[in-house]
Scaffold this motif. Sequence first.
Motif, PDB file in Angstrom:
ATOM      1  N   LEU A  18      10.170  -5.951  20.970  1.00 16.09           N
ATOM      2  CA  LEU A  18       8.824  -6.473  21.164  1.00 16.09           C
ATOM      3  C   LEU A  18       8.346  -6.191  22.578  1.00 16.09           C
ATOM      4  O   LEU A  18       9.137  -6.197  23.527  1.00 16.09           O
ATOM      5  CB  LEU A  18       8.809  -7.990  20.921  1.00 16.09           C
ATOM      6  N   LEU A  19       7.043  -5.937  22.724  1.00 15.55           N
ATOM      7  CA  LEU A  19       6.438  -5.662  24.021  1.00 15.55           C
ATOM      8  C   LEU A  19       5.408  -6.754  24.340  1.00 15.55           C
ATOM      9  O   LEU A  19       4.753  -7.273  23.429  1.00 15.55           O
ATOM     10  CB  LEU A  19       5.725  -4.309  23.987  1.00 15.55           C
ATOM     11  N   PRO A  20       5.234  -7.074  25.622  1.00 11.17           N
ATOM     12  CA  PRO A  20       4.242  -8.095  25.975  1.00 11.17           C
ATOM     13  C   PRO A  20       2.827  -7.630  25.625  1.00 11.17           C
ATOM     14  O   PRO A  20       2.478  -6.468  25.810  1.00 11.17           O
ATOM     15  CB  PRO A  20       4.382  -8.255  27.488  1.00 11.17           C
ATOM     16  N   ARG A  21       2.034  -8.548  25.119  1.00 14.56           N
ATOM     17  CA  ARG A  21       0.653  -8.255  24.717  1.00 14.56           C
ATOM     18  C   ARG A  21      -0.169  -7.704  25.890  1.00 14.56           C
ATOM     19  O   ARG A  21      -1.059  -6.879  25.714  1.00 14.56           O
ATOM     20  CB  ARG A  21       0.021  -9.539  24.184  1.00 14.56           C
ATOM     21  N   GLU A  22       0.166  -8.142  27.113  1.00 15.84           N
ATOM     22  CA  GLU A  22      -0.581  -7.733  28.307  1.00 15.84           C
ATOM     23  C   GLU A  22      -0.537  -6.213  28.516  1.00 15.84           C
ATOM     24  O   GLU A  22      -1.409  -5.663  29.174  1.00 15.84           O
ATOM     25  CB  GLU A  22      -0.045  -8.423  29.566  1.00 15.84           C
ATOM     26  N   MET A  23       0.497  -5.554  27.991  1.00 14.04           N
ATOM     27  CA  MET A  23       0.597  -4.094  28.147  1.00 14.04           C
ATOM     28  C   MET A  23      -0.556  -3.370  27.456  1.00 14.04           C
ATOM     29  O   MET A  23      -0.828  -2.214  27.747  1.00 14.04           O
ATOM     30  CB  MET A  23       1.914  -3.575  27.566  1.00 14.04           C
ATOM     31  N   PHE A  24      -1.237  -4.064  26.542  1.00 11.06           N
ATOM     32  CA  PHE A  24      -2.265  -3.417  25.736  1.00 11.06           C
ATOM     33  C   PHE A  24      -3.667  -3.929  26.037  1.00 11.06           C
ATOM     34  O   PHE A  24      -4.601  -3.655  25.304  1.00 11.06           O
ATOM     35  CB  PHE A  24      -1.953  -3.622  24.246  1.00 11.06           C
ATOM     36  N   THR A  25      -3.829  -4.666  27.135  1.00  9.36           N
ATOM     37  CA  THR A  25      -5.141  -5.199  27.483  1.00  9.36           C
ATOM     38  C   THR A  25      -5.712  -4.454  28.674  1.00  9.36           C
ATOM     39  O   THR A  25      -4.984  -3.784  29.414  1.00  9.36           O
ATOM     40  CB  THR A  25      -5.050  -6.702  27.808  1.00  9.36           C
ATOM     41  N   CYS A  46       0.866  -1.176   0.000  1.00 11.75           N
ATOM     42  CA  CYS A  46       0.000   0.000   0.000  1.00 11.75           C
ATOM     43  C   CYS A  46       0.903   1.227   0.000  1.00 11.75           C
ATOM     44  O   CYS A  46       1.626   1.465   0.971  1.00 11.75           O
ATOM     45  CB  CYS A  46      -0.910  -0.003   1.224  1.00 11.75           C
ATOM     46  N   GLU A  47       0.881   1.975  -1.083  1.00  9.87           N
ATOM     47  CA  GLU A  47       1.685   3.186  -1.209  1.00  9.87           C
ATOM     48  C   GLU A  47       3.157   2.944  -0.869  1.00  9.87           C
ATOM     49  O   GLU A  47       3.748   3.631  -0.052  1.00  9.87           O
ATOM     50  CB  GLU A  47       1.100   4.305  -0.347  1.00  9.87           C
ATOM     51  N   GLU A  48       3.739   1.933  -1.489  1.00  9.67           N
ATOM     52  CA  GLU A  48       5.148   1.551  -1.318  1.00  9.67           C
ATOM     53  C   GLU A  48       5.511   1.129   0.103  1.00  9.67           C
ATOM     54  O   GLU A  48       6.669   1.149   0.490  1.00  9.67           O
ATOM     55  CB  GLU A  48       6.100   2.660  -1.797  1.00  9.67           C
ATOM     56  N   ALA A  49       4.524   0.756   0.896  1.00 10.57           N
ATOM     57  CA  ALA A  49       4.775   0.182   2.229  1.00 10.57           C
ATOM     58  C   ALA A  49       4.246  -1.245   2.223  1.00 10.57           C
ATOM     59  O   ALA A  49       3.382  -1.606   1.421  1.00 10.57           O
ATOM     60  CB  ALA A  49       4.085   1.002   3.313  1.00 10.57           C
ATOM     61  N   LEU A  50       4.768  -2.061   3.112  1.00  7.25           N
ATOM     62  CA  LEU A  50       4.285  -3.433   3.265  1.00  7.25           C
ATOM     63  C   LEU A  50       3.193  -3.465   4.319  1.00  7.25           C
ATOM     64  O   LEU A  50       3.350  -2.892   5.400  1.00  7.25           O
ATOM     65  CB  LEU A  50       5.416  -4.353   3.738  1.00  7.25           C
ATOM     66  N   VAL A  51       2.092  -4.113   4.036  1.00  3.53           N
ATOM     67  CA  VAL A  51       1.062  -4.376   5.036  1.00  3.53           C
ATOM     68  C   VAL A  51       1.242  -5.830   5.444  1.00  3.53           C
ATOM     69  O   VAL A  51       1.232  -6.731   4.592  1.00  3.53           O
ATOM     70  CB  VAL A  51      -0.362  -4.118   4.485  1.00  3.53           C
ATOM     71  N   CYS A  52       1.435  -6.053   6.748  1.00  5.73           N
ATOM     72  CA  CYS A  52       1.764  -7.387   7.242  1.00  5.73           C
ATOM     73  C   CYS A  52       0.842  -7.781   8.389  1.00  5.73           C
ATOM     74  O   CYS A  52       0.332  -6.941   9.121  1.00  5.73           O
ATOM     75  CB  CYS A  52       3.203  -7.424   7.755  1.00  5.73           C
ATOM     76  N   LYS A  53       0.682  -9.088   8.567  1.00  2.00           N
ATOM     77  CA  LYS A  53      -0.065  -9.644   9.692  1.00  2.00           C
ATOM     78  C   LYS A  53       0.945 -10.216  10.672  1.00  2.00           C
ATOM     79  O   LYS A  53       1.835 -10.965  10.292  1.00  2.00           O
ATOM     80  CB  LYS A  53      -0.997 -10.747   9.205  1.00  2.00           C
ATOM     81  N   ALA A  54       0.806  -9.851  11.951  1.00  2.00           N
ATOM     82  CA  ALA A  54       1.724 -10.345  12.977  1.00  2.00           C
ATOM     83  C   ALA A  54       1.446 -11.821  13.252  1.00  2.00           C
ATOM     84  O   ALA A  54       0.298 -12.242  13.369  1.00  2.00           O
ATOM     85  CB  ALA A  54       1.581  -9.533  14.251  1.00  2.00           C
ATOM     86  N   THR A  55       2.520 -12.598  13.366  1.00  2.00           N
ATOM     87  CA  THR A  55       2.411 -14.015  13.731  1.00  2.00           C
ATOM     88  C   THR A  55       3.062 -14.271  15.088  1.00  2.00           C
ATOM     89  O   THR A  55       2.969 -15.371  15.606  1.00  2.00           O
ATOM     90  CB  THR A  55       3.082 -14.907  12.664  1.00  2.00           C
ATOM     91  N   HIS A  56       3.713 -13.268  15.648  1.00  2.00           N
ATOM     92  CA  HIS A  56       4.371 -13.391  16.956  1.00  2.00           C
ATOM     93  C   HIS A  56       3.379 -13.021  18.045  1.00  2.00           C
ATOM     94  O   HIS A  56       2.487 -12.203  17.829  1.00  2.00           O
ATOM     95  CB  HIS A  56       5.592 -12.457  17.014  1.00  2.00           C
ATOM     96  N   GLU A  57       3.529 -13.614  19.240  1.00  2.00           N
ATOM     97  CA  GLU A  57       2.585 -13.329  20.325  1.00  2.00           C
ATOM     98  C   GLU A  57       2.797 -11.953  20.949  1.00  2.00           C
ATOM     99  O   GLU A  57       1.914 -11.442  21.619  1.00  2.00           O
ATOM    100  CB  GLU A  57       2.633 -14.410  21.411  1.00  2.00           C
ATOM    101  N   LYS A  58       3.951 -11.335  20.722  1.00  2.00           N
ATOM    102  CA  LYS A  58       4.215 -10.016  21.290  1.00  2.00           C
ATOM    103  C   LYS A  58       3.934  -8.922  20.267  1.00  2.00           C
ATOM    104  O   LYS A  58       3.779  -9.184  19.083  1.00  2.00           O
ATOM    105  CB  LYS A  58       5.654  -9.927  21.789  1.00  2.00           C
ATOM    106  N   ILE A  59       3.887  -7.669  20.749  1.00  2.00           N
ATOM    107  CA  ILE A  59       3.552  -6.508  19.923  1.00  2.00           C
ATOM    108  C   ILE A  59       4.840  -5.729  19.620  1.00  2.00           C
ATOM    109  O   ILE A  59       5.624  -5.461  20.531  1.00  2.00           O
ATOM    110  CB  ILE A  59       2.572  -5.577  20.674  1.00  2.00           C
ATOM    111  N   PRO A  60       5.051  -5.341  18.358  1.00  2.00           N
ATOM    112  CA  PRO A  60       6.284  -4.598  18.033  1.00  2.00           C
ATOM    113  C   PRO A  60       6.210  -3.148  18.495  1.00  2.00           C
ATOM    114  O   PRO A  60       5.128  -2.579  18.642  1.00  2.00           O
ATOM    115  CB  PRO A  60       6.329  -4.660  16.502  1.00  2.00           C
ATOM    116  N   LYS A  61       7.378  -2.564  18.733  1.00  2.00           N
ATOM    117  CA  LYS A  61       7.462  -1.139  19.061  1.00  2.00           C
ATOM    118  C   LYS A  61       7.385  -0.331  17.764  1.00  2.00           C
ATOM    119  O   LYS A  61       7.829  -0.785  16.716  1.00  2.00           O
ATOM    120  CB  LYS A  61       8.795  -0.823  19.750  1.00  2.00           C
ATOM    121  N   PHE A  62       6.845   0.894  17.874  1.00  2.00           N
ATOM    122  CA  PHE A  62       6.827   1.787  16.721  1.00  2.00           C
ATOM    123  C   PHE A  62       8.255   2.100  16.298  1.00  2.00           C
ATOM    124  O   PHE A  62       9.146   2.218  17.119  1.00  2.00           O
ATOM    125  CB  PHE A  62       6.115   3.100  17.063  1.00  2.00           C
TER     126      PHE A  62
END
Length: 137
Positions: free
Chosen positions: A99-106, A30-46
Amino acid sequence: RGGGRGRGGGSFHQGPPSSVVELGEFLHECEEALVCKATHEKIPKFNAPMFYNDKTNIGNIDEIFGPVSDVHFTVKLGQGFHAKSFEKGQKVYIDPYSLLPREMFTEEAANKPKGGGRGRGGGRGGRGGRGGRGGGG
């Protein structure tokens, strides 16, 4: 004048990481960027750097979106990389320290009291008053 203050920016990278882990897979461009689906259980940092499995830096995370249970992200590609050269399902990798733990966002994490229950800054007092730090009565 006044140089060396502060902690510096978060964009300083010292070469490739010692190891990388799979973060997700390419869905479409999309507009020269990659759109990806996460497969890892943790969340990436910006702005975290993204890699091929051989630790070649391909760009940085630009946006993170979707529910915590189904995270997607975009990768802004670095110079010399083109979104059209990626194939659907191709894996992208990240430094595990980005990567950040998913729990930080629940909600459970948001409702949990932090620290000793005194709130930010801890208890008040203990400094100042007569005598202060140097004694002298």
